[in-house]
Design a protein around this motif. Structure first.
Motif, mmCIF file in Angstrom:
data_model
loop_
_atom_site.group_PDB
_atom_site.id
_atom_site.type_symbol
_atom_site.label_atom_id
_atom_site.label_comp_id
_atom_site.label_asym_id
_atom_site.label_seq_id
_atom_site.Cartn_x
_atom_site.Cartn_y
_atom_site.Cartn_z
ATOM 1 N N HIS A 1 -3.956 3.805 0.557
ATOM 2 C CA HIS A 1 -5.144 4.376 1.204
ATOM 3 C C HIS A 1 -4.774 4.968 2.558
ATOM 4 C CE1 HIS A 1 -7.091 2.401 -2.027
ATOM 5 N NE2 HIS A 1 -8.253 2.141 -1.468
ATOM 6 N N ASP B 1 -9.592 -2.163 3.486
ATOM 7 C CA ASP B 1 -9.009 -1.720 2.217
ATOM 8 C C ASP B 1 -8.151 -0.487 2.543
ATOM 9 O OD1 ASP B 1 -8.456 -1.082 -0.375
ATOM 10 O OD2 ASP B 1 -10.349 -0.067 -0.739
ATOM 11 N N HIS C 1 -14.594 2.222 1.779
ATOM 12 C CA HIS C 1 -14.244 3.619 1.458
ATOM 13 C C HIS C 1 -14.987 4.638 2.326
ATOM 14 C CE1 HIS C 1 -12.035 3.132 -2.662
ATOM 15 N NE2 HIS C 1 -11.481 2.464 -1.691
HETATM 16 ZN ZN ZN Z 1 -9.909 1.233 -2.230
#
Ligand code: ZN
Length: 424
Positions: free
Chosen positions: A175, A181, A312
């Motif tokens: 990412h 995340d 996200h």
């Molecule tokens: Zn993710």
């Protein structure tokens, strides 16, 4: 020792993807802390039903408004570009531009994270409120990227133990500027590797893999089919730096030792936590737990992916993740590994009635001769269930006592020859 939040701050600006230089730079940064081996798998390599994709690299991208102002700029935030966008340089009307613009109306001030790995296209992401303000006119778009044959990179660190049976720690690292995340997972896994490397004895061999999500675990499994049967326990680590309590997603096996160990540690902590059953969505546990492998791999998280508003989006930033939560995740993972390392079955050597503990100095030996806490009830539970069938985790669960107390009791009983190790 690694300062996790500082490490995350260093990695944050890098534009990572499932392939390319951003991923490599991240692996090299991890190499400053642990001796990670880098592997390159060429584009076009078949991996089960998939193919290793072309390699993507990006240098710059922007959109200029009709008045010539740069209104979307990759240099300001790498989430502004749809990850894996092909190169483009053209002028278009707002109507023609709009299908290439992505927003999240639910969180109108954040930039959403979008990817297009397997469909060649281009696009930009921006706050929904900014989209609403765009005026009609001629827009200039520019993406300086390449999508060509290259390779998929992954990092691997193997820490040998007394046996070749393995504990797999897997961490997606693909990412871009998103912190919980997945930078939190990278930082916690790197710290965990450092801490385990310092331990004098390790029963298991530990294998840390830093891979791009999905295609990375598929590629790794395709290249390591012979390793899979040696994996005794495994964890996917992600989203481990936010203020939420721990969420553990069980392996597909449901009652694997890793599942029991994590549940015991979370229960012992006395803190709010969530245990969820396996489901075939989420992160790389989907591949490790696919029926052809069915590995005992669970997913260790704090707030669950997709369930926190920052997920996200550009709000998953350096403020959202904090050092105390990273440390708490690390300590809990170390406690889980301590369970895996010490859990075993014992056989009571004096099973007909209770042995006389008093003459061995074990009755009321609270605190005892060592610095370990010895609990009288734990001694009785261990003696009763050390029948070669129940392991220490079973006894902890059945007694409702903390694992540490059960283990300490077993160790002192073994020192007094009242227990014999049956099997691991
Ligand atoms: Zn993710």
């Amino acid at each position: 020792m690694l300062k996790m939040h500082d490490f995350i701050t260093e990695l944050y600006p890098i534009c990572r993807s499932i392939t390319g230089d951003g991923f490599r730079t991240t692996m090299r940064a991890i190499q400053q802390h642990i001796p990670l081996q880098l592997h390159e798998v060429p584009s076009g390599t078949p991996v089960f039903d998939w193919t290793v994709p072309k390699e993507w690299n990006i240098r710059d991208a922007w959109v200029k408004a009709p008045d010539g102002r740069k209104i979307i700029d990759f240099q300001q935030h790498n989430l502004h570009v749809v990850n894996y966008s092909v190169p483009v340089h053209e002028h278009l009307s707002l109507a023609d531009l709009k299908p290439h613009l992505f927003t999240n109306p639910d969180y109108p001030d954040t930039i959403p994270y979008r990817t297009s790995y397997y469909k060649e296209t281009w696009g930009f992401c921006l706050p929904h409120n900014q989209l609403l303000e765009l005026e009609e006119g001629d827009y200039e778009v520019y993406i300086d990227s390449t999508l060509e044959d290259g390779s998929l990179t992954y990092g691997e660190y193997i820490l040998p133990g007394e046996t070749d049976e393995e504990v797999l720690i897997s961490c997606h690292s693909c990412h871009p500027s998103l912190v919980n995340d997945n930078l939190s997972g990278i930082a916690v896994a790197t710290s965990l590797a450092q801490r385990l490397a310092q331990q004098v004895r390790r029963r298991y061999t530990y294998r840390f893999v830093f891979i791009p999500g999905t295609i990375g675990s598929i590629t790794w499994l395709a290249l390591h089919e012979e390793v899979a049967p040696r994996i005794r326990h495994g964890l996917v680590i992600t989203c481990v730096g936010d203020p939420g309590g721990v969420t553990y997603k069980k392996s597909r096996r449901d009652t694997a030792e890793i599942d029991r160990a994590v549940q015991q540690i979370l229960c012992d902590s006395g803190e709010p936590h969530k245990i969820i059953d396996f489901f075939p969505y989420g992160y790389d546990e989907r591949q490790y737990c696919s029926p052809g492998f069915n590995l005992p791999v669970g997913a260790f998280m704090r707030s669950q992916h997709g369930q926190f508003p920052e997920y996200h989006t550009s709000a998953d930033n350096l403020d959202f993740v904090q050092q105390p939560y990273l440390e708490d995740s690390l300590e809990k993972l170390l406690a889980v590994i301590d369970v895996l390392e010490t859990n075993c079955r014992y056989v009571n050597q004096n099973p007909k009635c209770e042995p006389q503990l008093g003459k061995r100095g074990l009755y009321g030996a609270i605190g005892g001769q060592s610095d370990k806490v010895i609990d009288q009830m734990a001694i009785l539970w261990v003696l009763n269930f050390a029948d070669g069938e129940h392991d220490l985790l079973d006894i902890a669960q059945r007694s409702g006592m903390r694992y540490e107390l059960i283990r300490n009791a077993a160790e002192i009983l073994a020192e007094h020859d009242l227990l014999k190790l049956r099997s691991r």
